[in-house]
Write a protein that holds these residues in place. Structure first.
Motif, mmCIF file in Angstrom:
data_model
loop_
_atom_site.group_PDB
_atom_site.id
_atom_site.type_symbol
_atom_site.label_atom_id
_atom_site.label_comp_id
_atom_site.label_asym_id
_atom_site.label_seq_id
_atom_site.Cartn_x
_atom_site.Cartn_y
_atom_site.Cartn_z
ATOM 1 N N ASN A 135 -12.992 0.736 15.629
ATOM 2 C CA ASN A 135 -12.257 1.904 15.145
ATOM 3 C C ASN A 135 -11.148 2.313 16.105
ATOM 4 O OD1 ASN A 135 -13.951 1.943 12.954
ATOM 5 N ND2 ASN A 135 -15.292 3.536 13.764
ATOM 6 N N TRP A 136 -11.345 2.108 17.416
ATOM 7 C CA TRP A 136 -10.266 2.380 18.367
ATOM 8 C C TRP A 136 -9.256 1.239 18.404
ATOM 9 C CZ3 TRP A 136 -8.836 6.811 20.078
ATOM 10 C CH2 TRP A 136 -9.749 7.839 20.243
ATOM 11 N N GLY A 137 -9.713 0.033 18.133
ATOM 12 C CA GLY A 137 -8.808 -1.111 18.158
ATOM 13 C C GLY A 137 -7.805 -1.099 17.026
ATOM 14 N N HIS A 138 -8.169 -0.575 15.878
ATOM 15 C CA HIS A 138 -7.245 -0.556 14.740
ATOM 16 C C HIS A 138 -6.018 0.327 14.981
ATOM 17 C CE1 HIS A 138 -10.790 -1.932 12.031
ATOM 18 N NE2 HIS A 138 -10.076 -2.959 12.448
ATOM 19 N N PRO A 139 -6.175 1.567 15.442
ATOM 20 C CA PRO A 139 -4.966 2.354 15.752
ATOM 21 C C PRO A 139 -4.114 1.723 16.842
ATOM 22 C CG PRO A 139 -6.894 3.782 15.633
ATOM 23 C CD PRO A 139 -7.395 2.374 15.611
ATOM 24 N N LEU A 140 -4.762 1.112 17.833
ATOM 25 C CA LEU A 140 -4.006 0.453 18.891
ATOM 26 C C LEU A 140 -3.178 -0.697 18.322
ATOM 27 C CD1 LEU A 140 -3.290 -0.119 21.837
ATOM 28 C CD2 LEU A 140 -5.407 -1.461 22.013
ATOM 29 N N ALA A 141 -3.775 -1.500 17.436
ATOM 30 C CA ALA A 141 -3.038 -2.604 16.820
ATOM 31 C C ALA A 141 -1.883 -2.083 15.971
ATOM 32 C CB ALA A 141 -3.987 -3.445 15.968
ATOM 33 N N LEU A 142 -2.097 -0.984 15.255
ATOM 34 C CA LEU A 142 -1.021 -0.396 14.458
ATOM 35 C C LEU A 142 0.144 0.039 15.343
ATOM 36 C CD1 LEU A 142 -0.268 0.554 11.530
ATOM 37 C CD2 LEU A 142 -1.166 2.805 12.188
ATOM 38 N N LEU A 143 -0.167 0.655 16.486
ATOM 39 C CA LEU A 143 0.878 1.078 17.420
ATOM 40 C C LEU A 143 1.604 -0.117 18.036
ATOM 41 C CD1 LEU A 143 -0.896 4.065 19.226
ATOM 42 C CD2 LEU A 143 0.892 4.166 17.468
ATOM 43 N N LEU A 144 0.898 -1.208 18.234
ATOM 44 C CA LEU A 144 1.553 -2.416 18.742
ATOM 45 C C LEU A 144 2.596 -2.919 17.742
ATOM 46 C CD1 LEU A 144 -1.509 -4.339 20.234
ATOM 47 C CD2 LEU A 144 0.418 -3.377 21.513
ATOM 48 N N GLY A 145 2.258 -2.864 16.462
ATOM 49 C CA GLY A 145 3.234 -3.243 15.448
ATOM 50 C C GLY A 145 4.425 -2.316 15.430
ATOM 51 N N VAL A 146 4.188 -1.019 15.589
ATOM 52 C CA VAL A 146 5.288 -0.049 15.647
ATOM 53 C C VAL A 146 6.172 -0.316 16.861
ATOM 54 C CG1 VAL A 146 5.830 2.409 15.957
ATOM 55 C CG2 VAL A 146 4.005 1.712 14.369
ATOM 56 N N ALA A 147 5.566 -0.713 17.977
ATOM 57 C CA ALA A 147 6.342 -1.004 19.190
ATOM 58 C C ALA A 147 7.273 -2.196 19.002
ATOM 59 C CB ALA A 147 5.397 -1.257 20.364
#
Length: 269
Positions: free
Chosen positions: A218-230
């Motif tokens: 559950n913490w990894g999913h938001p982090l991955a989403l932010l990586l895509g935004v970056a």
């Protein structure tokens, strides 16, 4: 007198039942063209081996592994999944192997919504930035989010906060790479679709965080989403330099000067 009569006869409408029975081909063809265009637009949502080879090939692999999970011997499936898991123990022994193997499986198989999301999101992304960059975004989210969620587990076990069995937790799937692809694709959309995509996906991820069903994932999913935004600046510049048409995103003036082409105003359609 005869000339006027002949003219009147030529201009008069005469019944032609045989001609009326023949369909007008020109109008039929004109009506068929928009239908063909609509069909092509819908087909562009799905991967094909020519237009989106990376997504198409990857999807075939996921279908094959999902069928294996469904119909193979359960003990064999369980053993293969354990060997493909990106848990701390496997990451310490064969990191490259398990990072690649864990991305070959879908949690839930073909009935998982991740399969449909993978096909639609990566197809759209590959249409805009190409196969190599799409693979790079997916790999970035998969690898970085996996390490970011598993390394703290190893440190917690060393510190005595978690039992040693946590080093062998089952962890596999495409969700981290998919979330990074969603974040990257959002940056190539026009403002309102971008807000809807990020808002909808963000609300779903926040709900999962509050449920705490699987805290690490559950913490990894938001982090991955932010990586895509970056990745937005790099992907937009790549689209401008390569001439890829991205709806709602115009090429940068700097990129136009770098390739020797005149700067063009952003497409505001």
């Amino acid at each position: 007198m005869h000339q006027g009569t002949d003219r009147a006869v030529r201009e008069a409408e005469l019944p032609a039942p045989l001609l009326d029975a023949i369909p007008r081909q020109r109008r039929t063809q004109e009506a068929a063209v928009p239908a063909d265009r609509k069909a092509r637009r819908w087909l562009r949502l799905l991967p094909t081996p020519t237009s989106t080879p990376f997504t198409f090939g990857y999807l075939l692999v996921l279908v094959a592994t999902s069928l294996f999970m469904e119909y193979a011997d359960p003990d064999t499936v369980s053993a293969v999944l354990r060997e493909s898991s990106t848990d701390v123990a496997h990451l310490g022994e064969t990191p490259l192997l398990v990072l690649a193997a864990s991305a070959l499986w879908v949690v839930g198989g073909l009935t998982s919504p991740y399969v449909l999301g993978f096909a639609l999101v990566l197809t759209a992304l590959e249409h805009r930035i190409g196969g190599w960059r799409t693979a790079g975004v997916f790999l970035l989210g998969h690898v970085v989010a996996t390490l970011a969620t598993e390394i703290p587990v190893g440190l917690s076990v060393v510190a005595g906060h978690l039992p040693e069995s946590s080093l062998h937790r089952l962890d596999y799937g495409i969700s981290f790479g998919l979330m990074a692809s969603v974040g990257a694709l959002a940056g190539l959309l026009t403002p309102w679709p971008r807000v809807l995509v990020l808002g909808g996906v963000g609300a779903m991820l926040l709900r999962d965080l509050f449920d705490l069903g699987d805290p690490l994932a559950n913490w990894g999913h938001p982090l991955a989403l932010l990586l895509g935004v970056a990745c937005w600046p790099l992907l937009r510049r790549a689209g401008a330099v390569t001439g890829v048409v991205v709806r709602g995103v115009g090429p940068s003036r700097r990129a136009s000067r770098d390739i020797g082409l005149p700067a063009r105003a952003p497409d505001r359609r």
